[in-house]
Design an enzyme around this catalytic site. Sequence first.
Site, PDB file in Angstrom:
ATOM      1  N   GLU A 236      83.823   8.206 -18.996  1.00  0.00           N
ATOM      2  CA  GLU A 236      82.850   9.004 -18.238  1.00  0.00           C
ATOM      3  C   GLU A 236      81.430   8.523 -18.527  1.00  0.00           C
ATOM      4  O   GLU A 236      81.039   8.372 -19.683  1.00  0.00           O
ATOM      5  CB  GLU A 236      82.987  10.481 -18.626  1.00  0.00           C
ATOM      6  CG  GLU A 236      82.056  11.407 -17.855  1.00  0.00           C
ATOM      7  CD  GLU A 236      82.235  12.860 -18.244  1.00  0.00           C
ATOM      8  OE1 GLU A 236      81.429  13.694 -17.797  1.00  0.00           O
ATOM      9  OE2 GLU A 236      83.175  13.173 -19.011  1.00  0.00           O
ATOM     10  N   ASP A 237      80.681   8.274 -17.446  1.00  0.00           N
ATOM     11  CA  ASP A 237      79.275   7.847 -17.584  1.00  0.00           C
ATOM     12  C   ASP A 237      79.155   6.651 -18.518  1.00  0.00           C
ATOM     13  O   ASP A 237      78.274   6.598 -19.368  1.00  0.00           O
ATOM     14  CB  ASP A 237      78.414   8.993 -18.124  1.00  0.00           C
ATOM     15  CG  ASP A 237      78.452  10.224 -17.238  1.00  0.00           C
ATOM     16  OD1 ASP A 237      78.928  10.130 -16.099  1.00  0.00           O
ATOM     17  OD2 ASP A 237      78.009  11.297 -17.702  1.00  0.00           O
ATOM     18  N   PHE A 238      80.037   5.669 -18.366  1.00  0.00           N
ATOM     19  CA  PHE A 238      79.963   4.604 -19.345  1.00  0.00           C
ATOM     20  C   PHE A 238      78.848   3.606 -19.100  1.00  0.00           C
ATOM     21  O   PHE A 238      78.703   2.629 -19.836  1.00  0.00           O
ATOM     22  CB  PHE A 238      81.315   3.924 -19.610  1.00  0.00           C
ATOM     23  CG  PHE A 238      82.093   3.369 -18.461  1.00  0.00           C
ATOM     24  CD1 PHE A 238      82.974   4.161 -17.751  1.00  0.00           C
ATOM     25  CD2 PHE A 238      82.021   2.033 -18.144  1.00  0.00           C
ATOM     26  CE1 PHE A 238      83.750   3.623 -16.735  1.00  0.00           C
ATOM     27  CE2 PHE A 238      82.795   1.482 -17.144  1.00  0.00           C
ATOM     28  CZ  PHE A 238      83.656   2.284 -16.423  1.00  0.00           C
ATOM     29  N   VAL A 262      83.978   8.226 -14.517  1.00  0.00           N
ATOM     30  CA  VAL A 262      82.690   8.031 -13.847  1.00  0.00           C
ATOM     31  C   VAL A 262      82.065   6.768 -14.420  1.00  0.00           C
ATOM     32  O   VAL A 262      81.825   6.677 -15.630  1.00  0.00           O
ATOM     33  CB  VAL A 262      81.728   9.220 -14.066  1.00  0.00           C
ATOM     34  CG1 VAL A 262      80.429   8.985 -13.303  1.00  0.00           C
ATOM     35  CG2 VAL A 262      82.374  10.525 -13.635  1.00  0.00           C
ATOM     36  N   ARG A 295      77.649   9.172 -10.375  1.00  0.00           N
ATOM     37  CA  ARG A 295      77.368  10.584 -10.107  1.00  0.00           C
ATOM     38  C   ARG A 295      75.877  10.831 -10.228  1.00  0.00           C
ATOM     39  O   ARG A 295      75.138  10.072 -10.874  1.00  0.00           O
ATOM     40  CB  ARG A 295      78.141  11.490 -11.064  1.00  0.00           C
ATOM     41  CG  ARG A 295      77.681  11.473 -12.509  1.00  0.00           C
ATOM     42  CD  ARG A 295      78.515  12.438 -13.354  1.00  0.00           C
ATOM     43  NE  ARG A 295      78.121  12.441 -14.766  1.00  0.00           N
ATOM     44  CZ  ARG A 295      77.253  13.280 -15.320  1.00  0.00           C
ATOM     45  NH1 ARG A 295      76.647  14.187 -14.561  1.00  0.00           N
ATOM     46  NH2 ARG A 295      76.974  13.223 -16.605  1.00  0.00           N
TER      47      ARG A 295
END
Length: 388
Positions: A236-238, A262, A295
């Site tokens: 996520e959000d890497f 994400v 996102r």
Amino acid sequence: MAQNNVHTSSSSTSCKFLIVLLFLHSNLLLLIPGVVSVKVTPFPSDPAALSTWESSNILPFSARANDPELDPAIKEAEKSPVTIRVRKDGSGQFKTVTEAVNSIPEQNKKRAIIVIGPGTYVEKIKVPRSKPFVTFYGEKASDMPKLTFNGDAAKYGTVDSSSVITESDYFMAVNIVFENSSPPPDGKRKNAQAVAIRVSGTKSSFFNCKFYGYQDTICDDRGLHFFKDCFIEGTEDFLFGSGTSLYLKTTLHSVAKDKAGVITAQAREKEDDTGYVFVHATIQGSGAGNTVLGRAWKPYAKTIFVYSSMDDSVKPEGWDNHRDVKNEKTVYFAEYQCTGPGASKTGRVKFAKMLTEQEAKPYLDMEYIKGSTWIVAPPAVNTLSAAI
């Protein structure tokens, strides 16, 4: 009326004369021995043509020493580089990367190349703002050194959980593995996100590096950044932050399983020049339809994918408004000539932009990050070995 015509004709002649002079000046510079200017040319749409493109767009310093476009600070720093050798077995000048960084003087003005031998270095490393022109260079591309630590946000805060923090300008990394070895968030532990590297200095470049983590693998924090031939893994959000960054030929690997992955959470908060651009990226994941490209972490988040290959791990929707429909009017999420099942336009959110050639033009060469003024190819490893 006659006087006006004479005036117009004279101005036109003067303009033409100036244009000719500028043209001659530019071409004379190219004829002077030792003067090589980077040809700013668009990225080829065919990945097979990238090696040819690189030969005229990413040149070593030796070919650009007299280039009038190159940042003067880089010219000065690269004139007399210093090499520092780190080897775990004690055969180098230092056994740890931290010791090598500490040996570099404050307000450093020379390119300091830390050549790191194979092995795993368990350290929390920081390159402070007061030490620009530092390079981390993996001695063997076939056996890349790993820089790792297990800090998480619960202990250090998110951005300071980074295994490696680079706050200095003109940082470079070549053939390095960056990792945060903290376990993946399980939904139970609070503040389990853990960063592998935070890049907070401008004009920072990464060549053939690998980045491993789960949530928040890379804090692409601020400044102009260039990533080439890299591999980035996360859940996520890497990739998150306010950097102005270009990722060329980068593999983005999602290992998200239990919930949607994400890839990006770009943090633009107003209409400015920051944003992430991916060119010829390869997107792959561990499960079908469970990863989004980005996102709206911040309302003006900006991320663009160009000529990129996307497998079926990408969700049909492609992008996420972060549970706020107002963000759909301000984000800039865009794609241009991408391929693969994950690039299908069927099911894409309406606020995603499918760019025309004219709209994509600002993102089709290195000038998005002013690359011609500061990007140079890393030195050859045999040159470094001889200098140590």
